[in-house]
Design a protein around this motif. Structure first.
Motif, mmCIF file in Angstrom:
data_model
loop_
_atom_site.group_PDB
_atom_site.id
_atom_site.type_symbol
_atom_site.label_atom_id
_atom_site.label_comp_id
_atom_site.label_asym_id
_atom_site.label_seq_id
_atom_site.Cartn_x
_atom_site.Cartn_y
_atom_site.Cartn_z
ATOM 1 N N ASP A 159 -0.753 -16.530 -40.202
ATOM 2 C CA ASP A 159 -1.448 -17.748 -39.707
ATOM 3 C C ASP A 159 -2.983 -18.029 -39.661
ATOM 4 O O ASP A 159 -3.493 -17.445 -38.578
ATOM 5 C CB ASP A 159 -0.682 -18.347 -38.465
ATOM 6 C CG ASP A 159 -1.135 -19.900 -38.011
ATOM 7 O OD1 ASP A 159 -2.002 -20.400 -38.615
ATOM 8 O OD2 ASP A 159 -0.790 -20.007 -36.668
ATOM 9 N N THR A 160 -3.312 -18.608 -40.613
ATOM 10 C CA THR A 160 -5.169 -18.487 -40.676
ATOM 11 C C THR A 160 -5.818 -19.403 -39.735
ATOM 12 O O THR A 160 -6.804 -19.503 -39.758
ATOM 13 C CB THR A 160 -5.538 -18.610 -42.085
ATOM 14 O OG1 THR A 160 -5.142 -20.232 -42.596
ATOM 15 C CG2 THR A 160 -4.801 -17.968 -42.941
ATOM 16 N N SER A 161 -4.627 -20.211 -38.814
ATOM 17 C CA SER A 161 -5.710 -21.171 -38.032
ATOM 18 C C SER A 161 -6.056 -20.084 -36.662
ATOM 19 O O SER A 161 -6.635 -20.536 -35.797
ATOM 20 C CB SER A 161 -4.614 -21.944 -37.339
ATOM 21 O OG SER A 161 -3.515 -21.381 -36.702
ATOM 22 N N LYS A 162 -5.647 -18.954 -36.860
ATOM 23 C CA LYS A 162 -6.208 -18.029 -35.613
ATOM 24 C C LYS A 162 -6.632 -16.645 -36.249
ATOM 25 O O LYS A 162 -6.115 -16.345 -37.488
ATOM 26 C CB LYS A 162 -5.203 -18.046 -34.529
ATOM 27 C CG LYS A 162 -3.900 -17.624 -34.948
ATOM 28 C CD LYS A 162 -2.667 -17.971 -33.873
ATOM 29 C CE LYS A 162 -1.393 -17.807 -34.239
ATOM 30 N NZ LYS A 162 -0.513 -18.105 -33.109
ATOM 31 N N SER A 172 -9.083 -20.333 -45.542
ATOM 32 C CA SER A 172 -7.878 -20.585 -44.800
ATOM 33 C C SER A 172 -6.752 -20.849 -45.617
ATOM 34 O O SER A 172 -5.705 -21.031 -45.090
ATOM 35 C CB SER A 172 -8.274 -21.585 -43.740
ATOM 36 O OG SER A 172 -8.556 -22.813 -44.405
ATOM 37 N N ASP A 212 -11.595 -13.978 -38.556
ATOM 38 C CA ASP A 212 -11.325 -15.425 -38.173
ATOM 39 C C ASP A 212 -12.101 -16.318 -39.130
ATOM 40 O O ASP A 212 -13.062 -16.337 -39.290
ATOM 41 C CB ASP A 212 -11.741 -15.448 -36.677
ATOM 42 C CG ASP A 212 -11.580 -16.957 -36.177
ATOM 43 O OD1 ASP A 212 -11.066 -17.913 -36.995
ATOM 44 O OD2 ASP A 212 -11.629 -17.417 -34.972
ATOM 45 N N GLY A 271 -1.387 -18.932 -44.730
ATOM 46 C CA GLY A 271 -2.036 -20.353 -44.708
ATOM 47 C C GLY A 271 -2.166 -20.737 -43.416
ATOM 48 O O GLY A 271 -1.176 -20.065 -42.189
ATOM 49 N N LYS A 272 -2.539 -21.911 -42.830
ATOM 50 C CA LYS A 272 -2.423 -22.364 -41.587
ATOM 51 C C LYS A 272 -1.026 -22.690 -41.241
ATOM 52 O O LYS A 272 -0.305 -23.351 -42.010
ATOM 53 C CB LYS A 272 -3.316 -23.463 -41.291
ATOM 54 C CG LYS A 272 -4.720 -23.278 -41.399
ATOM 55 C CD LYS A 272 -5.725 -24.366 -41.113
ATOM 56 C CE LYS A 272 -7.001 -24.075 -40.723
ATOM 57 N NZ LYS A 272 -8.101 -24.958 -40.417
ATOM 58 N N GLY A 273 -0.434 -22.195 -40.157
ATOM 59 C CA GLY A 273 0.866 -22.198 -39.792
ATOM 60 C C GLY A 273 1.911 -21.524 -40.776
ATOM 61 O O GLY A 273 3.266 -21.613 -40.230
ATOM 62 N N LYS A 274 1.648 -20.686 -41.362
ATOM 63 C CA LYS A 274 2.430 -19.975 -42.043
ATOM 64 C C LYS A 274 2.866 -18.594 -41.667
ATOM 65 O O LYS A 274 2.201 -18.498 -40.426
ATOM 66 C CB LYS A 274 1.888 -19.915 -43.695
ATOM 67 C CG LYS A 274 1.713 -21.434 -44.178
ATOM 68 C CD LYS A 274 1.144 -21.139 -45.809
ATOM 69 C CE LYS A 274 1.198 -22.355 -46.287
ATOM 70 N NZ LYS A 274 1.070 -22.244 -47.949
ATOM 71 N N SER A 312 -10.455 -19.651 -39.595
ATOM 72 C CA SER A 312 -9.945 -20.682 -39.425
ATOM 73 C C SER A 312 -10.751 -22.054 -39.879
ATOM 74 O O SER A 312 -9.950 -23.248 -39.984
ATOM 75 C CB SER A 312 -9.597 -20.859 -37.941
ATOM 76 O OG SER A 312 -10.837 -20.681 -37.094
ATOM 77 N N ASN A 313 -11.979 -21.924 -39.729
ATOM 78 C CA ASN A 313 -12.830 -23.224 -40.273
ATOM 79 C C ASN A 313 -13.414 -22.778 -41.465
ATOM 80 O O ASN A 313 -14.606 -23.382 -41.710
ATOM 81 C CB ASN A 313 -13.715 -23.597 -39.295
ATOM 82 C CG ASN A 313 -15.044 -22.660 -39.000
ATOM 83 O OD1 ASN A 313 -14.640 -21.564 -39.279
ATOM 84 N ND2 ASN A 313 -16.040 -23.038 -38.427
#
Length: 452
Positions: free
Chosen positions: A300-303, A239, A151, A294-297, A153-154
């Protein structure tokens, strides 16, 4: 590429020593991992986590006086390399309170900035242990795989949550170097393919002689010696971007080098040393697919997600394959979109083609290439889990345009979406102090045994 980053007071200094201190008890946090024999058949192992000695308090063996403060050595206690090892003791760590390191069950969280009682600590480097005095030696070739969850994400631009393997000695160098009385229990013996010269002790001796203080890092410097060994970067990531990168060395195990002959990040001649400092990397963005990670790809690196790395075959023909698992879906690595470079795995043929397409120096092959990397993986390597920022290149080589004076549309130059002004450590440390990375659910076994 790593450095000591705690901002110390007169009570707590950050350094790397070889005698074992007694001022604070060293208690290693526990972290489990799994050894698999087939899919669905895995045995839990009770590992431990140890903090690298470069982050620790180094003081006179008979008291509290610091041997190293800021980025300066105590010239009385450390007049030369040998006397420093004799006079100075390395002490235990408050993992959570001082260093922001929390292990729980099969999980390890590393916080970026931690405000402790005596210092502000920046980043950390930890190792997996078999027991309180020995590193776990993972054998990953031939036909083996290594899997973990992450994780990040941040974890923004300029930071690197790195999980990788290096050919350190299992005991931290105690048997080889009689003056090393601290050993793996205190995180000694680090080496990597940059042949780092910021280590304060190498081969049981100080790295005091010729020490030059960093011009832009108040806690780091460079000595006359470096510490080289083979390195397999399973995971260097934030991320925004990620890279998997083998680094070969002509001499696989831990070896001390001298001055600029070390090569790597810390020397005037990057390619002078025993090891390949650049590696043969697979970064999806750099290989032309800007929509994959990446985030939203797609990944998804937001989770949280799972990272699988396979080492198929052996010798020069070994292939390094990558898969991801997220939301129950197995996601193959992205395909290269660079003209003349095919595939989605790292092979000798891929490296040949990539280096030619990008015009990069090809030290990976010169230092033994895939054959030497396979030897290192088969011989056993130490697992490193870390979090760091970059005083040398602001992590732009991972997540931005690098070199910054090149056109990002030139093959190999664009590595991520971060601005070329990003990643300055002073900015990252002030603006992203709460950043962290969590590694968990580590599994090792034969091909296709650790995920599904």
């Amino acid at each position: 590429m790593y450095r000591t980053l705690a901002i110390a007071t007169s009570i707590l200094a950050v350094a790397h020593g070889q005698l074992a201190g007694t001022q604070q008890t060293e208690t290693h946090p526990g972290m489990t991992w799994q050894q698999c024999t087939a899919k669905g058949s895995c045995q839990t192992k009770n590992g431990k986590i140890v903090l690298d000695s470069n982050w620790r308090w180094l003081h006179t063996k008979s008291g509290y006086d610091n041997c190293y403060t800021g980025n300066e050595w105590n010239s009385t206690l450390c007049a030369d390399n040998k006397s420093c090892a004799t006079n100075c003791a390395l002490d235990g760590a408050d993992y959570r309170g001082t260093y922001g390191i929390t292990a729980s069950g099969n999980s390890l969280q590393l916080k970026f900035v931690t405000e402790g009682s005596y210092s502000t600590n920046i980043g950390s480097r930890t190792y997996m242990m078999k027991d309180d005095s020995t590193y776990e030696m993972f054998k990953l070739a031939p036909d083996r795989e290594f899997t973990f969850d992450v994780d990040l994400s941040n974890l923004p631009c300029g930071l690197n949550g790195a999980l990788y393997f290096v050919s350190m000695d299992a005991d931290g160098g105690m048997k080889k170097y009689s003056s090393n009385k601290a050993g793996a229990k205190y995180g000694t013996g680090y080496c990597d393919a940059q042949c780092p010269r910021d280590l304060k002790f190498i081969n049981g001796e100080g790295n005091v002689e010729g020490w030059q203080q960093s011009s832009n890092d108040q806690n780091a410097g460079v000595g006359n010696h470096g510490s080289c060994c083979a390195e397999m970067d399973i995971w260097e990531a934030n991320s925004v971007s990620t890279a998997v990168t083998p680094h070969s060395c002509s001499t696989i195990g831990q070896t001390r080098c001298d001055g600029d002959g070390c090569g790597g990040t810390y020397s005037s001649d990057r390619y002078a040393g025993l090891c390949d400092p650049d590696g043969c990397d697979f970064n999806s963005y750099r290989m032309g697919d800007t929509t994959f990670y990446g985030k939203g790809k797609i990944v998804d690196t937001s989770k949280k997600f799972t990272v699988v790395t396979q080492f198929v075959g052996n010798g020069e023909s070994m292939e390094i394959k990558r898969f991801y698992v997220q939301n129950g879906e197995v996601i193959p690595n992205s395909q290269s979109k660079i003209e003349g470079v095919e595939g989605n795995s790292i092979t000798t043929q891929f490296c040949d083609a990539q280096k030619q397409a990008f015009g990069d120096t090809y030290t990976f092959k010169e230092k033994g290439g895939m054959a030497n990397m396979a030897k290192a993986l088969e011989g056993g390597m130490v697992l490193v889990m870390s979090l760091w920022d970059d005083h040398y290149a602001n992590m732009l080589w991972l997540d931005s345009t690098y070199p910054t004076d090149k056109d990002p549309s030139t093959p190999g130059v664009g590595r991520g979406e971060c601005e070329t002004t990003s990643g300055v450590p002073a900015d990252v440390e002030s603006q992203s102090a709460s950043a962290s990375v969590t590694y968990s659910n580590i599994r090792v076994g034969p091909l296709n045994s650790t995920f599904g």
